[in-house]
Design an enzyme around this catalytic site. Structure first.
Site, PDB file in Angstrom:
ATOM      1  N   TYR A  56     -16.783 -11.613  10.861  1.00  0.00           N
ATOM      2  CA  TYR A  56     -17.300 -10.219  11.064  1.00  0.00           C
ATOM      3  C   TYR A  56     -16.059  -9.507  11.208  1.00  0.00           C
ATOM      4  CZ  TYR A  56     -19.536  -6.491  14.029  1.00  0.00           C
ATOM      5  OH  TYR A  56     -20.096  -5.421  14.577  1.00  0.00           O
TER       6      TYR A  56
HETATM    7  N1  NAP Z   1     -24.716  -3.655  18.182  1.00  0.00           N
HETATM    8  C1  NAP Z   1     -23.402  -3.167  18.260  1.00  0.00           C
HETATM    9  O1  NAP Z   1     -22.947  -3.351  19.551  1.00  0.00           O
HETATM   10  C2  NAP Z   1     -22.365  -3.058  17.283  1.00  0.00           C
HETATM   11  C3  NAP Z   1     -21.201  -2.650  17.628  1.00  0.00           C
HETATM   12  C4  NAP Z   1     -20.454  -2.056  16.828  1.00  0.00           C
HETATM   13  C5  NAP Z   1     -20.835  -2.328  15.408  1.00  0.00           C
HETATM   14  N2  NAP Z   1     -22.048  -2.415  15.325  1.00  0.00           N
HETATM   15  C6  NAP Z   1     -22.531  -2.330  13.912  1.00  0.00           C
HETATM   16  O2  NAP Z   1     -23.606  -1.689  13.653  1.00  0.00           O
HETATM   17  C7  NAP Z   1     -24.411  -2.011  12.446  1.00  0.00           C
HETATM   18  C8  NAP Z   1     -25.667  -2.375  12.809  1.00  0.00           C
HETATM   19  O3  NAP Z   1     -25.615  -3.328  13.743  1.00  0.00           O
HETATM   20  P1  NAP Z   1     -26.854  -3.519  14.850  1.00  0.00           P
HETATM   21  O4  NAP Z   1     -26.450  -3.915  15.964  1.00  0.00           O
HETATM   22  O5  NAP Z   1     -27.855  -2.518  14.726  1.00  0.00           O
HETATM   23  O6  NAP Z   1     -27.507  -5.134  14.039  1.00  0.00           O
HETATM   24  P2  NAP Z   1     -29.049  -5.621  13.963  1.00  0.00           P
HETATM   25  O7  NAP Z   1     -29.917  -5.134  15.052  1.00  0.00           O
HETATM   26  O8  NAP Z   1     -28.857  -7.071  13.786  1.00  0.00           O
HETATM   27  O9  NAP Z   1     -29.596  -4.899  12.530  1.00  0.00           O
HETATM   28  C9  NAP Z   1     -28.867  -5.167  11.362  1.00  0.00           C
HETATM   29  C10 NAP Z   1     -29.503  -4.454  10.217  1.00  0.00           C
HETATM   30  O10 NAP Z   1     -28.823  -5.017   8.840  1.00  0.00           O
HETATM   31  C11 NAP Z   1     -29.704  -5.514   8.047  1.00  0.00           C
HETATM   32  N3  NAP Z   1     -29.422  -6.682   7.120  1.00  0.00           N
HETATM   33  C12 NAP Z   1     -29.303  -7.644   7.763  1.00  0.00           C
HETATM   34  N4  NAP Z   1     -28.874  -8.655   6.732  1.00  0.00           N
HETATM   35  C13 NAP Z   1     -28.949  -8.018   5.379  1.00  0.00           C
HETATM   36  C14 NAP Z   1     -28.779  -8.165   4.134  1.00  0.00           C
HETATM   37  N5  NAP Z   1     -28.323  -9.424   3.586  1.00  0.00           N
HETATM   38  N6  NAP Z   1     -28.745  -6.980   3.160  1.00  0.00           N
HETATM   39  C15 NAP Z   1     -29.171  -5.835   3.628  1.00  0.00           C
HETATM   40  N7  NAP Z   1     -29.463  -5.440   4.766  1.00  0.00           N
HETATM   41  C16 NAP Z   1     -29.250  -6.677   5.853  1.00  0.00           C
HETATM   42  C17 NAP Z   1     -31.168  -5.798   8.978  1.00  0.00           C
HETATM   43  O11 NAP Z   1     -32.270  -5.738   8.030  1.00  0.00           O
HETATM   44  P3  NAP Z   1     -33.436  -6.890   7.866  1.00  0.00           P
HETATM   45  O12 NAP Z   1     -34.278  -6.263   9.400  1.00  0.00           O
HETATM   46  O13 NAP Z   1     -34.019  -6.734   6.525  1.00  0.00           O
HETATM   47  O14 NAP Z   1     -32.653  -8.176   8.320  1.00  0.00           O
HETATM   48  C18 NAP Z   1     -31.168  -4.699   9.889  1.00  0.00           C
HETATM   49  O15 NAP Z   1     -31.712  -3.606   9.629  1.00  0.00           O
HETATM   50  C19 NAP Z   1     -23.506  -3.118  11.842  1.00  0.00           C
HETATM   51  O16 NAP Z   1     -22.808  -2.753  10.864  1.00  0.00           O
HETATM   52  C20 NAP Z   1     -22.823  -3.679  13.067  1.00  0.00           C
HETATM   53  O17 NAP Z   1     -21.694  -4.444  12.456  1.00  0.00           O
HETATM   54  C21 NAP Z   1     -22.969  -2.931  16.017  1.00  0.00           C
END
Ligand code: NAP
Length: 237
Positions: free
Chosen positions: A156
């Protein structure tokens, strides 16, 4: 400088990973501001609820299948984007996974390679393929994290550091097109990924993603806050 969110009305925006979490919150907010949305996930069924919500808000919305781990899927998805809209005024590269965490010298190398395909090399291919479709003066957001290059964060940390580098490079290379490329760190938000990374945490102590979308909307509406911003320091949506 306050940016007029009315600029988002009719703006054609691609959001990857829009099925849940932060991407879904961005999509819903853009729908409320009248954007024309192209939303991606690995399976169409994953997008059903968000598509319903966005259409309920009056947005014109297209679901596109995109698996960032699969180059053929990326090429098909970008072709579909081009067949759906002639140009994009906005791109939000949000999709991601955690992949193997922990010290790099102990992490499974194949797991790291798979994670980097989704978090780094897949996005590079998407941006290459999308380049001719991205309008001059468009906004491009790469969703990053405070874990970029942080020791102990495994694939990550590597992927986010690489994604930020991609953003810095494209920002320079596309400057003559007036394209604003900005890495946005949402900070901790209440999503599946956050729960996976911090299983002992009370989710109620983490803000919902809808409270951290403001900088993404600002960049897409015309603001250029610089190469990297943190949503938590931006204020509420
Ligand atoms: N949550 C936090 O606290 C946090 C903090 C800092 C940064 N971020 C960043 O924010 C972004 C979204 O994170 P989140 O927390 O919302 O994560 P999440 O709820 O796990 O959602 C991840 C998303 O990515 C998609 N995805 C996963 N594998 C994929 C693949 N192989 N190809 C295309 N799409 C794929 C998923 O689609 P499917 O439904 O089809 O699997 C889902 O829509 C990420 O880049 C993460 O690093 C999050």
């Amino acid at each position: 400088m306050a940016v007029d969110r009315a600029n988002l009305s009719g703006s054609r925006v691609l959001v990857t990973g829009a099925s849940r979490g932060y991407g879904a919150a961005v999509a819903r907010a853009l729908a409320l501001h009248g954007a024309r949305l192209l939303l991606t996930a690995t399976e169409p069924v994953h997008l059903a609820r968000v598509m319903r919500d966005c259409r309920g808000a009056g947005a014109d919305c297209t679901a596109i299948v995109l698996d960032l781990a699969d180059p053929a899927s990326i090429d098909r998805a970008v072709e579909e984007v081009g067949a759906t809209v002639p140009r994009l005024e906005g791109v939000v590269m949000n999709a991601g996974i955690l992949g193997p965490m922990g010290p790099l010298d102990q992490a499974d190398p194949d797991g790291i390679a798979h994670a980097l395909a989704i978090t780094l090399t897949g996005p590079v291919r998407v941006m290459q393929r999308l380049s001719p479709l991205i309008a001059d003066r468009a906004g491009v957001v790469l969703v990053t994290s405070g874990a970029a290059a942080r020791p102990g964060y495994g694939a990550y940390g590597l992927g986010k550091a690489g994604l930020e580098a991609l953003g810095f490079m494209l920002r320079g290379e596309w400057a003559h097109r007036g394209i604003r490329v900005v890495a946005v760190n949402p900070g901790p938000v209440r999503t599946d990924m956050r729960a996976e990374a911090h299983p002992g945490e009370d989710p109620a102590t983490v803000p919902p993603p809808s409270e951290r979308v403001a900088p993404v909307l600002a960049v897409l509406a015309g603001d250029d806050p610089g190469p990297r911003v943190q949503a938590a320091q931006w204020g509420l949506s």
